[in-house]
Design a protein around this motif. Structure first.
Motif, PDB file in Angstrom:
ATOM      1  N   VAL A  28      50.643  32.298  33.069  1.00 21.14           N
ATOM      2  CA  VAL A  28      49.757  31.687  34.175  1.00 21.14           C
ATOM      3  C   VAL A  28      48.720  30.805  33.252  1.00 21.14           C
ATOM      4  N   ALA A  50      38.087  32.859  36.598  1.00 21.75           N
ATOM      5  CA  ALA A  50      37.894  33.738  35.423  1.00 21.75           C
ATOM      6  C   ALA A  50      39.066  34.715  35.308  1.00 21.75           C
ATOM      7  N   VAL A  52      42.162  34.755  35.068  1.00 24.56           N
ATOM      8  CA  VAL A  52      43.334  34.709  34.446  1.00 24.56           C
ATOM      9  C   VAL A  52      42.784  35.680  33.106  1.00 24.56           C
ATOM     10  N   MET A  53      41.679  35.672  32.828  1.00 24.08           N
ATOM     11  CA  MET A  53      41.296  36.429  31.628  1.00 24.08           C
ATOM     12  C   MET A  53      41.422  37.944  31.751  1.00 24.08           C
ATOM     13  N   ALA A  54      41.118  38.348  33.012  1.00 22.02           N
ATOM     14  CA  ALA A  54      41.332  39.799  33.340  1.00 22.02           C
ATOM     15  C   ALA A  54      42.730  39.987  33.352  1.00 22.02           C
ATOM     16  N   TYR A  56      45.212  38.806  31.657  1.00 22.84           N
ATOM     17  CA  TYR A  56      45.731  38.881  30.361  1.00 22.84           C
ATOM     18  C   TYR A  56      44.784  39.743  29.435  1.00 22.84           C
ATOM     19  N   ASN A  57      44.131  40.496  30.150  1.00 27.02           N
ATOM     20  CA  ASN A  57      43.098  41.471  29.183  1.00 27.02           C
ATOM     21  C   ASN A  57      43.796  42.356  28.283  1.00 27.02           C
ATOM     22  N   PRO A  58      43.984  42.267  26.977  1.00 25.08           N
ATOM     23  CA  PRO A  58      44.838  43.147  26.385  1.00 25.08           C
ATOM     24  C   PRO A  58      44.584  44.604  26.329  1.00 25.08           C
ATOM     25  N   GLU A 741      33.314  42.765  32.121  1.00 20.83           N
ATOM     26  CA  GLU A 741      34.530  43.196  31.016  1.00 20.83           C
ATOM     27  C   GLU A 741      35.276  41.541  30.947  1.00 20.83           C
ATOM     28  N   ASN A 742      35.119  40.911  31.624  1.00 18.67           N
ATOM     29  CA  ASN A 742      35.784  39.682  31.620  1.00 18.67           C
ATOM     30  C   ASN A 742      35.192  38.580  30.392  1.00 18.67           C
ATOM     31  N   PRO A 743      35.725  38.337  29.401  1.00 17.90           N
ATOM     32  CA  PRO A 743      34.927  37.652  28.406  1.00 17.90           C
ATOM     33  C   PRO A 743      34.285  36.350  28.783  1.00 17.90           C
ATOM     34  N   TRP A 744      34.922  35.597  29.759  1.00 17.91           N
ATOM     35  CA  TRP A 744      34.216  34.193  30.270  1.00 17.91           C
ATOM     36  C   TRP A 744      33.014  34.685  30.934  1.00 17.91           C
TER      37      TRP A 744
END
Lengths: 856, 199
Positions: A28, A50, A52-54, A56-58, A741-744
């Motif tokens: 994505v 944002a 996409v960052m959730a 792909y959250n490792p 919790e999403n870094p962005w």
């Protein structure tokens, strides 16, 4: 390079925008708002972008886990162990089977909205299926809309409104359903000159965009509203008499006992026809002019129109009195009342789709601010009455009840009947649930349910009451306890019940808890015995289970004439390790517990399945089969899953009658109340119940006319070092979502000066020796946390303002852990602090602030 | 043609959708923001309010960064956009110093948002970044080349941003600049920004 775009629905908050996702080589790489979706019209917010960052959250949970530490609770390491789906489901089935004979011992939390968990709980037979988000979520607004709106929630008609007054809300700026739609509508309304006035203790995002910010002492909204009503009704004589006569119970005659004077034969309320000089039943076709004022002799008894009683009642609320209560200058209160009344243009009309409608381009909107109080219903009701008396409900320019009625693809609408009044709000297709009635309301009885909703006969839900009863059921005459709980990926302990210690007493006492998790949050960590992963929103197909609020679901769709719509959530990429869709998990559990037939039946009922597509009792369907049958039920035999996928967005034109159902409701005999005759009736019934139970109960809210009633903090502030009242406010980049919790999102929070710190009025802070950036202890009667003080001019001097939704501590949330303050856990949760009408928890937390001494 | 942007500060609601849309479009690493929103406050209680100021590279007509660049990495396109060729950038940071708008970012390191292990999104997106060079907003050159608006413009929920050709008197951006008393940031610097604000 293999590139594709997939049309789907966002789930980063409950708005549910249409999005197009760009995938390159199965990664994505981009997302844009779908321009064909009438909700967001191609736009997306920060939370959505944002996503996409959730995804792909490792730290996302990828395999089922079980707790190996027998101890539970906040701060206890669960000592997770990875297990197989087979083991997880077998354990869940075994635990459920143990309470199969007493299904009420199961608690289900499914805000979100997780239809499959709800269906599993309901099929199991428990009444304890909790779908309201938290202690405040929609508490007063639904009570009010169900009896005085006709829909589910309210929205200003920004297409025509010229004067918009917000009290305790940041709708279309920081918050609210249909956000990406109404943000644009509001910006355009302001650009064309609509005046926006924001009444709020916090100089927040909405205040920043307002033509005028009016700070108010928290918990005093009703005093403001009643003084405005006094100015409008008594000083200026501005009210929509025609609407009050035909569209409300304002003309119904009230006797000295506070009850309607009724026709002996029919039992119908009487009105006094001023032209004929005679009392008649309200729906007598010969009524030419139902009197709103005067006192009439009815066989020796005095009778007064409800409107006249209200008018006299509000006369005691002078702007000067309200100024003392609210801290808003009396002249300001009188001025905004005057401005609002003038802007309403009572008597004016507009032609839409060839039909004439009342035109009332002034609207008052409110939300959590007035709602979240010990007497939250009356704050909210007094504000709603301003709208009703200006005749602006469900007409162009005014306040619109969301999702009230529609014609496509299947018709729905509100219902009336009893005493000529609105009795049931309309429920759109797919959200195929009959909304609870707040008029005439339920008959109270001794509680059987663990949320004691039987003691709140007007409330649609009783969220905050759950832990109160659940941790000590015997006090409420209940001889059982919750033994098994299941919850969706929401974080109920942090957000749902107020006081965390109280929530822990309840939820921690449940022997077996199974939950879902995106990432392991505070609830999973402290209480879950089994946790299952969920596919991210880009890895799952949902046809209604996760998007109930928007589009054809319409409960919270944009108001006005924008199209109704439907959009599927399509799977964009494959989930990791074969993570299973919650439907498949629920159906498998249902089958093995032996309730598959009930499960399918409940799904048939919860969603708008129709013949011949009903789910048959004995079959376990695949997800695609369920969705295909549902979509054919709604859109017709040729229009199943594949058709909807090809369509992307399905749209239906909304005509003016659907968009502005006010005149329809007047014509069909669905009057709105201005006099709550059933409140004293409910008090009488409830009084007998609580007396028998030996419970002390506050009946001060059960009044037919609106009242300002103080929160405890109103008198207690300033004692024992509690110099402040804590209030919560929302941010556009974290509201209603999975949070920071999403870094962005976290990075924005860290880089903006007002987000993680708590706001203290600069002048007050300096007098207390506080400096900007000081670390402080923030203490309420139930919780003490560390915070950073931000000194600002943009907050009421008596207030500490806490932005949402932060303050995580779970190990599974390393990005957000230890940042900001969680507001809800600061709130005492006891019967003293719960609104007896709506069950809202009082948000006026007493707060003590002390500087953290260095080295501690 | 001169590409430019008009930002309506009355419409802007400080929601940061632009900030994040830019992150998604350009896969910028932590600490790097081609677009961001500054928040501050003005006035004394109760006549106080917060103020939101969205900022990005101003694509100045007379860009001090261009003059400062010793390697020829910074260029000005025919459409007026100021670009950095990262293959030519020597990382001297002279442009970062020269920019009065803090719009340039030196990529000292290119970290992942979740630590050393990059997400699949970052692995793809970070291909456009070179450690030790300077990066900045290019008005979403890839998008504009195919006729799309920059990501921040496209997503803005309040429709506060208008992108267009400032040399075309018929463009919406030109019309707004003519009719709405637009201002530019730090005009005393003489940089002639192509980003205008409706106050």
């Amino acid at each position: 390079m293999a590139e594709r775009w997939v049309s789907t629905t966002c789930d980063r908050c409950y708005v549910g925008c249409g999005i197009r996702v760009r995938v390159v080589d199965e990664v994505v790489v981009g997302m844009e708002g779908d321009p064909n979706n009438p909700l967001n019209r191609g736009r997306m917010c920060a939370k959505g972008k944002a996503g996409v960052m959730a995804h792909y959250n490792p730290n996302r949970l990828r395999t089922p886990l079980k707790r190996t530490n027998p101890a539970k609770g906040i701060g206890v390491d669960p000592k997770w162990q990875e297990i197989s789906y087979a083991e997880a489901i077998s354990t869940i089935v075994a635990k459920l089977s143990q309470v199969r004979d007493e299904p009420r011992k199961l608690h289900v939390f499914c805000w979100g909205y997780d239809c499959d968990l709800q269906a599993l709980g309901t099929a199991f037979g428990t009444p304890h299926v909790q779908y309201a988000g938290n202690h405040e979520c929609g508490k007063s607004i639904h009570v009010i809309e169900h009896m005085a709106g006709g829909g589910f929630h309210q929205q200003v008609d920004l297409h025509y409104c010229n004067y918009c007054l917000y009290v305790g809300t940041q709708a279309a700026i920081s918050s609210r359903a249909a956000y990406t739609h109404i943000a644009r509508d509001l910006a355009e309304a302001r650009a064309r000159g609509m005046r926006l006035v924001v009444v709020d203790p916090v100089g927040n995002h909405a205040a920043a965009k307002a033509d005028e910010w009016i700070p108010i002492r928290p918990g005093t909204d009703a005093a403001l509203a009643l003084a405005m009503l006094n100015v409008l009704l008594n000083d200026l004589g501005i009210y929509d008499a025609d609407f009050i006569k035909k569209g409300t119970n304002g003309s119904y005659l009230v006797g000295d006992d506070g009850r309607f004077v009724r026709d002996a034969a029919s039992g119908k309320p009487l009105v006094f026809d001023a032209l004929d000089g005679a009392a008649k039943v309200y729906d007598d076709p010969t009524v030419r002019d139902a009197a709103l004022e005067g006192t009439f002799d009815m066989r020796g008894h005095r009778a007064t129109p409800a409107f006249a009683l209200l008018k006299k009642h509000v006369a005691t609320y002078t702007p000067e009195l309200a100024a003392e209560i609210t801290t808003i200058p009396a002249s300001t209160i009188a001025r905004i009342a005057r401005e609002f009344g003038a802007a309403a243009q009572i008597g004016s009309t507009i032609v839409l789709d060839g039909k004439q409608y009342p035109f009332r381009p002034a609207a008052l909107d409110w939300a959590r601010g007035p709602q979240g109080h010990k007497h939250g219903f009356h704050h909210s009701w007094a504000l709603k009455l301003i709208n009703i008396l200006m005749g602006n409900v469900n007409v162009p320019g005014g306040i619109i009840s969301t999702g009230t009625m529609g014609k496509n693809p299947l018709p729905w609408g509100p219902e009336g009947g009893v005493d000529g009044m609105l009795t049931h709000a309309g429920t759109p297709p797919l959200a195929n649930v009959r909304l609870p009635s707040s008029f005439p309301g339920r008959t109270p009885s001794r509680p059987k349910r663990m949320d004691a909703i039987e003691l709140f006969p007007l409330a649609p839900s009783a969220t905050a009451v759950f832990p109160l009863v659940g941790h000590a059921p015997e006090k409420f005459g209940l001889d059982y306890r919750i033994q098994v709980a299941m919850h969706n990926p929401a974080n109920l302990i942090l957000t749902c019940y107020g006081d965390v210690a109280m929530a822990e007493k309840f939820y921690g006492s449940i022997p077996f808890v199974f939950g879902y998790a995106l990432e392991l949050n505070e609830t999973n960590e402290a209480f879950d015995d089994i946790v299952l992963p969920v596919p991210s929103y880009l890895e799952r197909q949902d046809a209604g289970e996760g998007t109930i609020f928007e589009g054809v679901y319409a409960i919270l769709s944009p108001v006005g004439q924008d199209d109704w719509f439907y959009q599927l959530r399509q799977k964009v990429v494959e989930p990791p390790n074969g993570t299973i869709h919650p439907y498949e998990v629920a159906a498998e559990i249902a089958k093995r517990v032996g309730i598959l037939a009930e499960f399918n039946k409940v799904k048939n009922h919860l969603l708008w399945f129709r013949e011949p597509y009903f789910l048959q009792p004995d079959r376990k369907y695949s997800l695609d089969e369920v969705h295909d049958r549902l979509l054919r039920s709604i859109f017709g035999p040729e229009r199943g899953l594949e058709w909807v996928k090809q369509q992307g967005v399905v749209r239906y034109r909304r005509d003016a009658e659907e968009a502005y159902p006010g005149p329809y409701m007047v014509a069909e005999g669905m009057r709105l109340p201005i006099y709550l005759e059933h409140f004293p009736q409910k008090a009488e019934e409830l009084s007998a119940v609580v007396q028998e139970m030996g419970l002390e109960w506050d009946f001060s809210d059960y009044k037919a006319l609106p009242e300002w009633l103080p929160c405890d903090a109103f008198h207690a502030r300033g004692k024992d070092g509690y110099d402040f009242v804590g209030v919560h406010y929302k941010l556009p980049f974290s509201y209603g979502a999975y949070g920071n919790e999403n870094p962005w999102i976290n990075e924005i929070c860290e880089r903006t000066p007002y987000t993680y710190p708590v706001l203290v009025n600069e002048d007050v802070a300096k007098r207390k020796g506080l400096r900007d950036g000081d670390q402080v202890w923030l203490e309420t009667p139930v919780r003490k946390v560390k915070a950073i003080a931000k000194l600002t001019q943009c907050v009421h001097p008596e207030v500490v303002a806490i932005a949402g939704h932060f303050g995580h501590w779970a190990a599974g949330m390393p990005i957000s852990r230890g940042k900001g303050v969680a507001f809800n856990p600061l709130l005492p949760n006891d019967l003293e602090n719960i609104d007896k009408i709506s069950t809202a928890l009082d948000n006026c937390a007493l707060v003590r602030i002390t500087k953290v001494e260095k080295g501690r | 043609m001169r590409r430019g942007m008009v930002i309506d500060l009355k419409r802007c609601i400080g929601c940061h959708a632009c900030t994040i849309a830019c992150k998604l479009e350009n896969a910028t690493p932590p600490g790097v923001f081609y677009a961001r929103v500054l928040e501050m406050e003005t006035g004394k209680y109760p006549l106080a309010k917060r103020v939101f100021l969205p900022v990005l590279c101003n694509h100045c007509q007379d860009p001090p960064c261009l003059r400062a660049c010793p390697s020829g990495a910074t260029t000005q396109g025919a459409d007026g956009t100021v670009l950095v060729d990262q293959d030519k950038c020597i990382g001297c940071k002279a442009c970062v110093e020269a920019c009065p708008y803090e719009a340039r970012f030196f990529l000292e390191e290119i970290r992942g948002y979740y630590g050393d292990e990059l997400t699949p999104f970052e692995k793809v997106g970070y291909r456009k970044h070179q450690k030790g060079t300077v990066a900045k907003c290019n008005f979403c050159a890839e998008r504009t080349a195919s006729g799309l608006e920059p990501a921040c413009v496209q997503t803005c929920p309040a429709v506060a941003r208008v992108f267009g050709d400032l040399e075309d008197p018929l463009s919406e951006a030109s019309r707004l600049i003519r009719e709405r008393s637009c201002i530019q940031l730090r005009p005393e610097q003489g940089t002639l920004p192509s980003v205008y604000y409706i106050p």
